[in-house]
Design a protein around this motif. Structure first.
Motif, PDB file in Angstrom:
ATOM      1  N   ALA A 245       0.012  21.824  19.385  1.00 60.17           N
ATOM      2  CA  ALA A 245       0.220  23.265  19.203  1.00 60.17           C
ATOM      3  C   ALA A 245      -1.071  24.048  19.373  1.00 60.17           C
ATOM      4  O   ALA A 245      -1.190  25.184  18.902  1.00 60.17           O
ATOM      5  CB  ALA A 245       0.832  23.557  17.840  1.00 60.17           C
ATOM      6  N   GLY A 246      -2.078  23.472  20.032  1.00 59.18           N
ATOM      7  CA  GLY A 246      -3.323  24.172  20.293  1.00 59.18           C
ATOM      8  C   GLY A 246      -4.268  24.267  19.124  1.00 59.18           C
ATOM      9  O   GLY A 246      -5.324  24.907  19.231  1.00 59.18           O
ATOM     10  N   CYS A 247      -3.948  23.641  17.976  1.00 57.78           N
ATOM     11  CA  CYS A 247      -4.834  23.786  16.813  1.00 57.78           C
ATOM     12  C   CYS A 247      -4.937  22.524  15.959  1.00 57.78           C
ATOM     13  O   CYS A 247      -5.913  22.352  15.235  1.00 57.78           O
ATOM     14  CB  CYS A 247      -4.380  24.952  15.942  1.00 57.78           C
ATOM     15  N   ASP A 248      -3.961  21.656  16.004  1.00 56.03           N
ATOM     16  CA  ASP A 248      -3.917  20.514  15.084  1.00 56.03           C
ATOM     17  C   ASP A 248      -4.501  19.274  15.747  1.00 56.03           C
ATOM     18  O   ASP A 248      -3.924  18.739  16.710  1.00 56.03           O
ATOM     19  CB  ASP A 248      -2.471  20.260  14.660  1.00 56.03           C
ATOM     20  N   HIS A 249      -5.632  18.801  15.240  1.00 51.15           N
ATOM     21  CA  HIS A 249      -6.263  17.592  15.753  1.00 51.15           C
ATOM     22  C   HIS A 249      -7.305  17.125  14.736  1.00 51.15           C
ATOM     23  O   HIS A 249      -7.688  17.874  13.826  1.00 51.15           O
ATOM     24  CB  HIS A 249      -6.938  17.856  17.099  1.00 51.15           C
ATOM     25  N   ALA A 250      -7.757  15.887  14.879  1.00 46.19           N
ATOM     26  CA  ALA A 250      -8.774  15.340  13.976  1.00 46.19           C
ATOM     27  C   ALA A 250      -9.719  14.448  14.766  1.00 46.19           C
ATOM     28  O   ALA A 250      -9.314  13.788  15.732  1.00 46.19           O
ATOM     29  CB  ALA A 250      -8.122  14.562  12.834  1.00 46.19           C
ATOM     30  N   TYR A 251     -10.987  14.443  14.328  1.00 39.21           N
ATOM     31  CA  TYR A 251     -12.012  13.615  14.955  1.00 39.21           C
ATOM     32  C   TYR A 251     -12.729  12.784  13.903  1.00 39.21           C
ATOM     33  O   TYR A 251     -12.848  13.183  12.736  1.00 39.21           O
ATOM     34  CB  TYR A 251     -13.052  14.478  15.676  1.00 39.21           C
ATOM     35  N   LEU A 252     -13.233  11.628  14.333  1.00 36.36           N
ATOM     36  CA  LEU A 252     -14.116  10.800  13.512  1.00 36.36           C
ATOM     37  C   LEU A 252     -15.552  11.050  13.941  1.00 36.36           C
ATOM     38  O   LEU A 252     -15.854  11.087  15.142  1.00 36.36           O
ATOM     39  CB  LEU A 252     -13.800   9.314  13.712  1.00 36.36           C
ATOM     40  N   SER A 253     -16.461  11.208  12.967  1.00 33.76           N
ATOM     41  CA  SER A 253     -17.881  11.356  13.277  1.00 33.76           C
ATOM     42  C   SER A 253     -18.693  10.671  12.190  1.00 33.76           C
ATOM     43  O   SER A 253     -18.335  10.716  11.004  1.00 33.76           O
ATOM     44  CB  SER A 253     -18.277  12.827  13.366  1.00 33.76           C
ATOM     45  N   GLU A 254     -19.809  10.043  12.600  1.00 32.10           N
ATOM     46  CA  GLU A 254     -20.661   9.360  11.624  1.00 32.10           C
ATOM     47  C   GLU A 254     -21.536  10.335  10.854  1.00 32.10           C
ATOM     48  O   GLU A 254     -22.195   9.951   9.885  1.00 32.10           O
ATOM     49  CB  GLU A 254     -21.543   8.336  12.343  1.00 32.10           C
TER      50      GLU A 254
END
Length: 433
Positions: A245-254
């Motif tokens: 939907a152009g807004c919902d996402h998640a990332y992993l970062s150290e």
């Protein structure tokens, strides 16, 4: 050091650096573990270079190392043939004679494995061709072998980012297509002489007539270069940072929350993720827009998933790009479960405010005037996965496979089990749990 010993030494060095067991390598080479032992110890020499080429690829050899290994094999093979009677001599072993052995070792996944190269009907790869002059005697035979290697050039490698090549019946599948995306590449094979082909001698000229020019016994006939293949009739634009939907996402970062800037908008996600060295967490959506580049239509036949690496998910933080969003549209997609032993691209229907959107289905037609958009949603709950997609196509000019990846690198999606999850608070201007 003899030619055979030098060849065995190069094989051992590549194997040790690649870190693969004899059993794992033997399975990839379609030969037996004992035969591979003899190759690396210098007790036997492969009958054809195909097994050596697969060995170099499996061990991750560079183009220069592959050329050195090819040269060493040619010299060792020329020396063996110079000192042996006609037919297979001592120390020569073919894959058909030895056969693969069953091995209980677990399968080893090689990261970055090159795309499979198809052979045209009735033809063989150029590296299986043998020049008759290799059977010359002594040092002259070794010199001829090196000359053949220099004329033929380095072994075919996996295509670089942005390279477009065809694999099928069309003449010359391998030319770079104008305007091709750097995130898509193909595989190809050039036509070669058929196995077991015999050469018919030229008829003798009439008495007194001019005959064919004589060739000195020590001279090597010219080796023709493989014919160039036609450009793939497709152009692809790959988006690897698509959010729900152009807004919902998640990332992993150290990185810790104090070192991570505010979440970007979707259009700026590639630059933001690259700066944070972030990885897609749990799910990745990839959109591929395909256009035909010629006057005719191209048929898209199938989409295959290729997982080239599996690792334990890193113990990093999870950063959510939104505290929650959604919409009335759920696009139809190809769903991929990266945790499956052999992941498939499974068609799934969508929904638009209560109206069902039909699931995508092959075959599809694409042309310059009729583009096609493929949407792939890959999920994982157990691995840090490297993966790519192979899109099979066919056209009047031939057929081939289009590699879909992340600008020449594998796509990467990682599970995030039990990791700390952070959301961004706009009014406070910081990340919080």
């Amino acid at each position: 050091m003899s030619e055979a010993e030098n060849f065995a030494r190069l094989m051992r060095e590549l194997k040790e650096r690649g870190g693969l067991s004899y059993g794992a390598l033997a399975r990839r080479l379609h030969t037996s573990t004992s035969t591979l032992h003899r190759y690396c110890n210098g007790d036997a020499l492969p009958a054809e270079f195909a097994v050596v080429d697969r060995f170099a690829r499996a061990c991750g050899a560079s183009p220069g190392e592959a050329v050195d290994l090819h040269r060493a094999w040619l010299l060792a093979d020329a020396r063996r043939r110079a000192g042996a009677p006609p037919g297979p001599g001592p120390g020569l072993e073919s894959e058909a004679e030895s056969g693969p052995e069953s091995d209980s070792e677990p399968a080893v996944v090689v990261v970055g494995e090159p795309a499979v190269v198809a052979e045209p009907a009735g033809g063989r790869p150029w590296y299986r061709r043998r020049a008759a002059v290799v059977a010359g005697a002594g040092v002259a035979a070794g010199a001829v072998a090196v000359a053949l290697l220099a004329a033929a050039g380095p072994e075919p490698r996996a295509p670089r980012a942005g390279a477009w090549t065809g694999t099928g019946s069309g003449p010359g599948a391998g030319t770079t297509a104008p305007g091709a995306s750097a995130g898509a590449s193909g595989t190809a094979s050039a036509p070669a002489s058929a196995p077991g082909t015999t050469t018919t001698p030229e008829p003798s000229p009439p008495a007194g007539g001019p005959g064919p020019a004589s060739v000195p016994p020590s001279a090597s006939p010219p080796v023709p270069a493989p014919p160039r293949a036609p450009a793939a009739p497709l152009r692809a634009a790959v988006r690897s940072h698509v959010w729900t939907a152009g807004c919902d996402h998640a990332y992993l970062s150290e990185r810790g929350p104090g070192a991570v800037p505010a979440p970007p908008v979707e259009a700026d996600a590639p630059a933001w993720a690259s700066a944070q060295r972030a990885v897609h967490a749990g799910k990745q959506i990839v959109e591929v827009t395909l256009h035909g580049t010629g006057p005719g239509a191209v048929v898209l036949e199938d989409l295959q998933v290729r997982v080239s690496g599996r690792r334990t998910p890193p113990a990093w933080n999870v950063y959510e790009m939104s505290q929650g969003c959604g919409g009335a549209l759920t696009p139809a997609v190809f769903a991929v479960n990266l945790d499956a032993p052999r992941p498939l691209a499974r068609p799934v229907a969508g929904n638009d405010a209560g109206d069902t959107l039909p699931a995508p289905a092959f075959p599809m037609r694409v042309s310059a005037a009729e583009p096609v958009v493929l949407r792939v949603e890959a999920v994982t709950t157990g691995c840090d996965c490297d993966w790519s997609l192979d899109l099979r196509w066919s056209a009047p000019s031939g057929s081939g496979t289009l590699r879909i990846d992340d600008d020449g690198r594998p796509l990467r999606t990682s599970a995030a089990p039990g990791r700390p999850v952070y959301g961004y608070t706009t009014d406070q201007g910081r990340w919080g749990r």
